[in-house]
Design a protein around this motif. Structure first.
Motif, PDB file in Angstrom:
ATOM      1  N   GLY A  64       0.815  -1.207   0.000  1.00 22.83           N
ATOM      2  CA  GLY A  64       0.000   0.000   0.000  1.00 22.83           C
ATOM      3  C   GLY A  64       0.856   1.266   0.000  1.00 22.83           C
ATOM      4  O   GLY A  64       0.500   2.263  -0.629  1.00 22.83           O
ATOM      5  N   ASP A  65       1.998   1.204   0.691  1.00 22.04           N
ATOM      6  CA  ASP A  65       2.897   2.358   0.750  1.00 22.04           C
ATOM      7  C   ASP A  65       3.604   2.624  -0.576  1.00 22.04           C
ATOM      8  O   ASP A  65       3.975   3.764  -0.855  1.00 22.04           O
ATOM      9  N   ILE A  66       3.834   1.577  -1.371  1.00 20.32           N
ATOM     10  CA  ILE A  66       4.627   1.769  -2.594  1.00 20.32           C
ATOM     11  C   ILE A  66       3.819   1.651  -3.891  1.00 20.32           C
ATOM     12  O   ILE A  66       4.338   1.949  -4.956  1.00 20.32           O
ATOM     13  N   LYS A  67       2.578   1.235  -3.811  1.00 19.93           N
ATOM     14  CA  LYS A  67       1.823   0.929  -5.040  1.00 19.93           C
ATOM     15  C   LYS A  67       1.547   2.140  -5.931  1.00 19.93           C
ATOM     16  O   LYS A  67       1.392   1.991  -7.137  1.00 19.93           O
ATOM     17  N   ASP A  68       1.507   3.341  -5.375  1.00 16.57           N
ATOM     18  CA  ASP A  68       1.206   4.529  -6.173  1.00 16.57           C
ATOM     19  C   ASP A  68       2.445   5.322  -6.576  1.00 16.57           C
ATOM     20  O   ASP A  68       2.336   6.371  -7.208  1.00 16.57           O
ATOM     21  N   ILE A  69       3.615   4.827  -6.209  1.00 16.08           N
ATOM     22  CA  ILE A  69       4.856   5.509  -6.586  1.00 16.08           C
ATOM     23  C   ILE A  69       5.029   5.384  -8.097  1.00 16.08           C
ATOM     24  O   ILE A  69       4.849   4.311  -8.675  1.00 16.08           O
ATOM     25  N   LYS A  70       5.393   6.487  -8.725  1.00 15.74           N
ATOM     26  CA  LYS A  70       5.575   6.504 -10.182  1.00 15.74           C
ATOM     27  C   LYS A  70       7.015   6.151 -10.522  1.00 15.74           C
ATOM     28  O   LYS A  70       7.949   6.770 -10.015  1.00 15.74           O
ATOM     29  N   PHE A  71       7.192   5.165 -11.380  1.00 20.13           N
ATOM     30  CA  PHE A  71       8.491   4.799 -11.928  1.00 20.13           C
ATOM     31  C   PHE A  71       8.608   5.514 -13.270  1.00 20.13           C
ATOM     32  O   PHE A  71       7.864   5.229 -14.204  1.00 20.13           O
ATOM     33  N   ILE A  72       9.539   6.460 -13.328  1.00 22.49           N
ATOM     34  CA  ILE A  72       9.706   7.312 -14.500  1.00 22.49           C
ATOM     35  C   ILE A  72      10.986   6.892 -15.212  1.00 22.49           C
ATOM     36  O   ILE A  72      12.069   6.889 -14.611  1.00 22.49           O
ATOM     37  N   LEU A  73      10.867   6.549 -16.471  1.00 23.40           N
ATOM     38  CA  LEU A  73      11.994   6.045 -17.246  1.00 23.40           C
ATOM     39  C   LEU A  73      13.139   7.055 -17.273  1.00 23.40           C
ATOM     40  O   LEU A  73      12.932   8.223 -17.576  1.00 23.40           O
ATOM     41  N   ASP A  74      14.347   6.590 -16.934  1.00 24.23           N
ATOM     42  CA  ASP A  74      15.537   7.440 -17.026  1.00 24.23           C
ATOM     43  C   ASP A  74      15.951   7.573 -18.477  1.00 24.23           C
ATOM     44  O   ASP A  74      15.844   6.616 -19.254  1.00 24.23           O
ATOM     45  N   GLU A  75      16.432   8.741 -18.836  1.00 23.43           N
ATOM     46  CA  GLU A  75      16.966   8.923 -20.180  1.00 23.43           C
ATOM     47  C   GLU A  75      18.237   8.093 -20.360  1.00 23.43           C
ATOM     48  O   GLU A  75      18.463   7.529 -21.418  1.00 23.43           O
ATOM     49  N   ASN A  76      19.056   8.019 -19.329  1.00 26.07           N
ATOM     50  CA  ASN A  76      20.300   7.264 -19.375  1.00 26.07           C
ATOM     51  C   ASN A  76      20.007   5.791 -19.061  1.00 26.07           C
ATOM     52  O   ASN A  76      19.686   5.447 -17.927  1.00 26.07           O
ATOM     53  N   GLN A  77      20.107   4.940 -20.057  1.00 28.51           N
ATOM     54  CA  GLN A  77      19.849   3.513 -19.880  1.00 28.51           C
ATOM     55  C   GLN A  77      21.142   2.691 -19.911  1.00 28.51           C
ATOM     56  O   GLN A  77      21.095   1.483 -20.103  1.00 28.51           O
ATOM     57  N   LYS A  78      22.284   3.329 -19.684  1.00 29.06           N
ATOM     58  CA  LYS A  78      23.553   2.595 -19.636  1.00 29.06           C
ATOM     59  C   LYS A  78      23.547   1.670 -18.430  1.00 29.06           C
ATOM     60  O   LYS A  78      23.030   2.016 -17.366  1.00 29.06           O
ATOM     61  N   ALA A  79      24.130   0.488 -18.597  1.00 24.83           N
ATOM     62  CA  ALA A  79      24.184  -0.511 -17.535  1.00 24.83           C
ATOM     63  C   ALA A  79      24.865   0.054 -16.286  1.00 24.83           C
ATOM     64  O   ALA A  79      25.805   0.841 -16.382  1.00 24.83           O
ATOM     65  N   ARG A  80      24.370  -0.369 -15.140  1.00 24.99           N
ATOM     66  CA  ARG A  80      24.902   0.076 -13.854  1.00 24.99           C
ATOM     67  C   ARG A  80      25.220  -1.135 -13.006  1.00 24.99           C
ATOM     68  O   ARG A  80      24.616  -2.188 -13.157  1.00 24.99           O
ATOM     69  N   ASP A  81      26.137  -0.955 -12.098  1.00 23.76           N
ATOM     70  CA  ASP A  81      26.501  -2.036 -11.181  1.00 23.76           C
ATOM     71  C   ASP A  81      25.838  -1.822  -9.831  1.00 23.76           C
ATOM     72  O   ASP A  81      25.699  -0.698  -9.366  1.00 23.76           O
ATOM     73  N   GLY A  82      25.464  -2.928  -9.202  1.00 22.92           N
ATOM     74  CA  GLY A  82      24.955  -2.881  -7.845  1.00 22.92           C
ATOM     75  C   GLY A  82      23.512  -2.419  -7.734  1.00 22.92           C
ATOM     76  O   GLY A  82      22.883  -2.026  -8.708  1.00 22.92           O
ATOM     77  N   PHE A  83      23.011  -2.497  -6.502  1.00 24.04           N
ATOM     78  CA  PHE A  83      21.653  -2.051  -6.200  1.00 24.04           C
ATOM     79  C   PHE A  83      21.578  -1.723  -4.717  1.00 24.04           C
ATOM     80  O   PHE A  83      22.398  -2.196  -3.922  1.00 24.04           O
ATOM     81  N   ILE A  84      20.596  -0.925  -4.357  1.00 18.18           N
ATOM     82  CA  ILE A  84      20.412  -0.565  -2.945  1.00 18.18           C
ATOM     83  C   ILE A  84      19.532  -1.621  -2.271  1.00 18.18           C
ATOM     84  O   ILE A  84      19.905  -2.196  -1.265  1.00 18.18           O
ATOM     85  N   TYR A  85      18.351  -1.845  -2.828  1.00 21.85           N
ATOM     86  CA  TYR A  85      17.447  -2.894  -2.353  1.00 21.85           C
ATOM     87  C   TYR A  85      16.845  -3.592  -3.560  1.00 21.85           C
ATOM     88  O   TYR A  85      16.561  -2.955  -4.566  1.00 21.85           O
ATOM     89  N   SER A  86      16.653  -4.881  -3.425  1.00 24.98           N
ATOM     90  CA  SER A  86      15.937  -5.675  -4.412  1.00 24.98           C
ATOM     91  C   SER A  86      14.713  -6.255  -3.717  1.00 24.98           C
ATOM     92  O   SER A  86      14.817  -6.763  -2.590  1.00 24.98           O
ATOM     93  N   ILE A  87      13.585  -6.183  -4.380  1.00 33.04           N
ATOM     94  CA  ILE A  87      12.325  -6.648  -3.793  1.00 33.04           C
ATOM     95  C   ILE A  87      11.758  -7.752  -4.673  1.00 33.04           C
ATOM     96  O   ILE A  87      11.601  -7.565  -5.884  1.00 33.04           O
ATOM     97  N   THR A  88      11.466  -8.887  -4.070  1.00 27.70           N
ATOM     98  CA  THR A  88      10.896 -10.014  -4.803  1.00 27.70           C
ATOM     99  C   THR A  88       9.539 -10.361  -4.195  1.00 27.70           C
ATOM    100  O   THR A  88       9.428 -10.530  -2.976  1.00 27.70           O
ATOM    101  N   LEU A  89       8.538 -10.457  -5.051  1.00 28.26           N
ATOM    102  CA  LEU A  89       7.185 -10.799  -4.625  1.00 28.26           C
ATOM    103  C   LEU A  89       6.907 -12.261  -4.959  1.00 28.26           C
ATOM    104  O   LEU A  89       7.351 -12.764  -5.990  1.00 28.26           O
ATOM    105  N   PHE A  90       6.151 -12.923  -4.081  1.00 22.46           N
ATOM    106  CA  PHE A  90       5.800 -14.331  -4.257  1.00 22.46           C
ATOM    107  C   PHE A  90       4.308 -14.518  -4.055  1.00 22.46           C
ATOM    108  O   PHE A  90       3.679 -13.799  -3.272  1.00 22.46           O
ATOM    109  N   GLN A  91       3.760 -15.493  -4.758  1.00 26.50           N
ATOM    110  CA  GLN A  91       2.429 -16.024  -4.464  1.00 26.50           C
ATOM    111  C   GLN A  91       2.664 -17.478  -4.094  1.00 26.50           C
ATOM    112  O   GLN A  91       3.188 -18.251  -4.903  1.00 26.50           O
ATOM    113  N   ASP A  92       2.297 -17.806  -2.869  1.00 31.74           N
ATOM    114  CA  ASP A  92       2.674 -19.093  -2.280  1.00 31.74           C
ATOM    115  C   ASP A  92       4.193 -19.168  -2.319  1.00 31.74           C
ATOM    116  O   ASP A  92       4.844 -18.270  -1.815  1.00 31.74           O
ATOM    117  N   ASP A  93       4.780 -20.179  -2.918  1.00 37.68           N
ATOM    118  CA  ASP A  93       6.239 -20.239  -2.990  1.00 37.68           C
ATOM    119  C   ASP A  93       6.758 -19.925  -4.387  1.00 37.68           C
ATOM    120  O   ASP A  93       7.929 -20.139  -4.676  1.00 37.68           O
TER     121      ASP A  93
END
Length: 131
Positions: A64-93
């Motif tokens: 509910g806290d994140i569902k309305d956040i807008k993901f806006i495409l970056d102009e720069n699509q060059k590959a990047r290394d690393g990430f701050i957080y990764s979120i994985t959703l599951f239904q059952d397993d």
């Protein structure tokens, strides 16, 4: 000559808007019903630790806290290394969707409002033991 410039301008606008990559929210990326998410795994990219959430109330609150956040495409699509957080959703397993704070489906985004403080506070406040 003016006609060529006008046609070229329309062509550029068409290319910019016509590639199908637009601003989206999590429900628009997610191909299933968010209400059916039964587990979330959040990985901290700085430490490699992860926390798993299976409590339905906590899952609903977080989504509910994140569902309305807008993901806006970056102009720069060059590959990047690393990430701050990764979120994985599951239904059952079954893993149903994975995204990062700045990357979804191999494309880079910035968010409005900024998703980082929301996820960081959520992860930090979780009483779950890091794995």
């Amino acid at each position: 000559m003016k006609n060529h410039i006008l046609v070229f301008s329309f062509f550029l606008i068409f290319l910019k808007t016509g590639c199908g990559l637009e601003t989206k929210t999590l429900p628009q990326f997610y191909e299933k019903d968010l209400a059916d998410v039964s587990k979330i795994v959040i990985v901290d990219g700085n430490t490699g630790y992860k926390k798993t959430i299976t409590d339905n109330i906590i899952i609903e609150d977080f989504l509910g806290d994140i569902k309305d956040i807008k993901f806006i495409l970056d102009e720069n699509q060059k590959a990047r290394d690393g990430f701050i957080y990764s979120i994985t959703l599951f239904q059952d397993d079954e893993e149903t969707f994975q995204f990062g704070l700045t990357q979804v489906n191999d494309y880079y985004y910035h968010t409005e409002p900024d998703i980082y403080p929301i996820v960081d506070e959520f992860y930090t406040d979780l009483n779950n033991k890091e794995e």
